[in-house]
Design a protein around this motif. Sequence first.
Motif, mmCIF file in Angstrom:
data_model
loop_
_atom_site.group_PDB
_atom_site.id
_atom_site.type_symbol
_atom_site.label_atom_id
_atom_site.label_comp_id
_atom_site.label_asym_id
_atom_site.label_seq_id
_atom_site.Cartn_x
_atom_site.Cartn_y
_atom_site.Cartn_z
ATOM 1 N N ASN A 93 0.839 -1.259 0.048
ATOM 2 C CA ASN A 93 -0.073 -0.010 -0.033
ATOM 3 C C ASN A 93 0.872 1.316 0.004
ATOM 4 O O ASN A 93 0.715 2.117 0.765
ATOM 5 C CB ASN A 93 -0.988 -0.207 1.138
ATOM 6 C CG ASN A 93 -2.173 0.681 0.896
ATOM 7 O OD1 ASN A 93 -2.508 1.040 -0.245
ATOM 8 N ND2 ASN A 93 -3.024 0.833 2.145
ATOM 9 N N THR B 173 -0.081 -0.257 -4.984
ATOM 10 C CA THR B 173 -0.871 0.952 -5.259
ATOM 11 C C THR B 173 -0.218 2.074 -5.570
ATOM 12 O O THR B 173 0.923 2.245 -5.629
ATOM 13 C CB THR B 173 -1.667 1.146 -4.023
ATOM 14 O OG1 THR B 173 -0.836 1.471 -2.984
ATOM 15 C CG2 THR B 173 -2.536 -0.190 -3.639
ATOM 16 N N GLY C 155 -9.020 0.183 3.036
ATOM 17 C CA GLY C 155 -10.175 -0.225 2.018
ATOM 18 C C GLY C 155 -9.447 0.026 0.706
ATOM 19 O O GLY C 155 -9.706 -0.797 -0.135
ATOM 20 N N TYR C 156 -8.698 1.152 0.488
ATOM 21 C CA TYR C 156 -8.302 1.630 -1.012
ATOM 22 C C TYR C 156 -7.216 0.261 -1.396
ATOM 23 O O TYR C 156 -7.175 -0.277 -2.550
ATOM 24 C CB TYR C 156 -7.414 2.824 -0.725
ATOM 25 C CG TYR C 156 -6.645 3.115 -1.990
ATOM 26 C CD1 TYR C 156 -7.324 3.694 -3.085
ATOM 27 C CD2 TYR C 156 -5.313 3.003 -1.983
ATOM 28 C CE1 TYR C 156 -6.512 3.984 -4.205
ATOM 29 C CE2 TYR C 156 -4.671 3.100 -3.343
ATOM 30 C CZ TYR C 156 -5.353 3.775 -4.500
ATOM 31 O OH TYR C 156 -4.444 4.099 -5.321
ATOM 32 N N ASN D 43 -8.924 -2.988 -2.094
ATOM 33 C CA ASN D 43 -9.866 -2.830 -3.287
ATOM 34 C C ASN D 43 -8.837 -2.842 -4.358
ATOM 35 O O ASN D 43 -9.182 -3.332 -5.513
ATOM 36 C CB ASN D 43 -10.623 -1.331 -3.377
ATOM 37 C CG ASN D 43 -11.916 -1.440 -2.568
ATOM 38 O OD1 ASN D 43 -12.141 -2.436 -2.195
ATOM 39 N ND2 ASN D 43 -12.376 -0.426 -2.200
ATOM 40 N N TRP D 44 -7.882 -2.194 -4.634
ATOM 41 C CA TRP D 44 -6.872 -2.304 -5.633
ATOM 42 C C TRP D 44 -6.378 -3.813 -5.924
ATOM 43 O O TRP D 44 -6.404 -4.077 -7.021
ATOM 44 C CB TRP D 44 -5.540 -1.626 -4.910
ATOM 45 C CG TRP D 44 -4.432 -1.309 -6.175
ATOM 46 C CD1 TRP D 44 -3.549 -2.244 -6.574
ATOM 47 C CD2 TRP D 44 -4.168 -0.127 -7.025
ATOM 48 N NE1 TRP D 44 -2.680 -1.706 -7.523
ATOM 49 C CE2 TRP D 44 -3.116 -0.447 -7.825
ATOM 50 C CE3 TRP D 44 -5.015 1.044 -7.081
ATOM 51 C CZ2 TRP D 44 -2.734 0.439 -8.862
ATOM 52 C CZ3 TRP D 44 -4.481 1.908 -8.049
ATOM 53 C CH2 TRP D 44 -3.373 1.650 -8.903
ATOM 54 N N TYR E 186 -14.635 -2.237 -0.528
ATOM 55 C CA TYR E 186 -14.478 -1.534 0.758
ATOM 56 C C TYR E 186 -14.908 -0.196 0.565
ATOM 57 O O TYR E 186 -14.793 0.429 -0.645
ATOM 58 C CB TYR E 186 -13.065 -1.796 1.312
ATOM 59 C CG TYR E 186 -12.785 -2.938 1.983
ATOM 60 C CD1 TYR E 186 -13.108 -3.184 3.373
ATOM 61 C CD2 TYR E 186 -12.147 -4.052 1.164
ATOM 62 C CE1 TYR E 186 -12.794 -4.364 3.676
ATOM 63 C CE2 TYR E 186 -11.746 -5.026 1.786
ATOM 64 C CZ TYR E 186 -11.970 -5.342 3.097
ATOM 65 O OH TYR E 186 -11.838 -6.470 3.706
ATOM 66 N N GLU F 290 -13.859 3.337 0.687
ATOM 67 C CA GLU F 290 -12.402 3.964 0.659
ATOM 68 C C GLU F 290 -12.619 5.397 1.419
ATOM 69 O O GLU F 290 -11.609 5.891 1.641
ATOM 70 C CB GLU F 290 -12.020 4.230 -0.803
ATOM 71 C CG GLU F 290 -11.948 2.889 -1.279
ATOM 72 C CD GLU F 290 -11.236 2.853 -2.669
ATOM 73 O OE1 GLU F 290 -10.723 3.795 -3.312
ATOM 74 O OE2 GLU F 290 -11.166 1.873 -3.549
ATOM 75 N N GLU G 243 -13.806 -1.015 9.175
ATOM 76 C CA GLU G 243 -14.304 -1.611 7.676
ATOM 77 C C GLU G 243 -15.216 -2.622 7.964
ATOM 78 O O GLU G 243 -16.083 -2.889 6.980
ATOM 79 C CB GLU G 243 -12.978 -2.135 6.955
ATOM 80 C CG GLU G 243 -11.835 -1.033 6.904
ATOM 81 C CD GLU G 243 -10.989 -0.990 8.109
ATOM 82 O OE1 GLU G 243 -11.116 -1.786 8.957
ATOM 83 O OE2 GLU G 243 -10.134 -0.067 8.123
#
Length: 227
Positions: A43, A68, A75-76, A79-80, A196, A198, A205
């Motif tokens: 991340n 990322t 969440g980001y 999700n990535w 998720y 973001e 979450e």
Amino acid sequence: MESLNIFFLILNYKSHKDTISFVRHILSQEDVLSLLPILIVDNFSSDHSFEILQQEFRDNQKIEVIQTQKNGGYGYGNNWGIKHLKNTYNPEFIIISNPDITADVTIIPEMLKAFLVDKKIATVSVQMMNSQNKHQLSAWTLPNLFDDIILSVGLIKAFLKNPVEYPKTIVPHFVDVLQGAFFMIKSKAMEEIGGYDENLFLYGEERILGFKLKEKGYKQYFLPHLS
């Protein structure tokens, strides 16, 4: 083994040592499921985690390491990874896991079987244990305003039992929320709820995920007899 169509998704943020230890732990287990493909998502760590993880697992064809474009939060980052898996491999199930845990891969077939209980089950998880081998809160109800007040005020919380905790049992049952450190989810369900949230950078979450799944008519299933 590919017919199982399951991927591990591990989110790393400045914790490459934990991630390496966790992946080695999975690979060390003498079970075909220890060979499930793994996606590690860094991340956007600032400590060279991405390069270190790439170097560590460069010779293992079952492990992919990606990064990322920013540190947009838990969440980001997940999700990535979910989008990458969907676009590249389109797996039926994803095991989303934190890197600072241990996991017994032999429980995965039992987790898979649980999805047969009800076609609306989207997620399955097991009892979490802490480093002292004691139970951690692993499933709970969606809290209302009064529950949140109890949980947020230490003095009240000290005198009342946890208002969102389910009664102790070893019988599998449906729950509102599952602990997010280790669970299996249908990728189709995750796609339908938009992944998720973001807007939330970190913490909480699981609650939002539980709410979004419930809103779409999905169910979550807890296996307290497994850990």
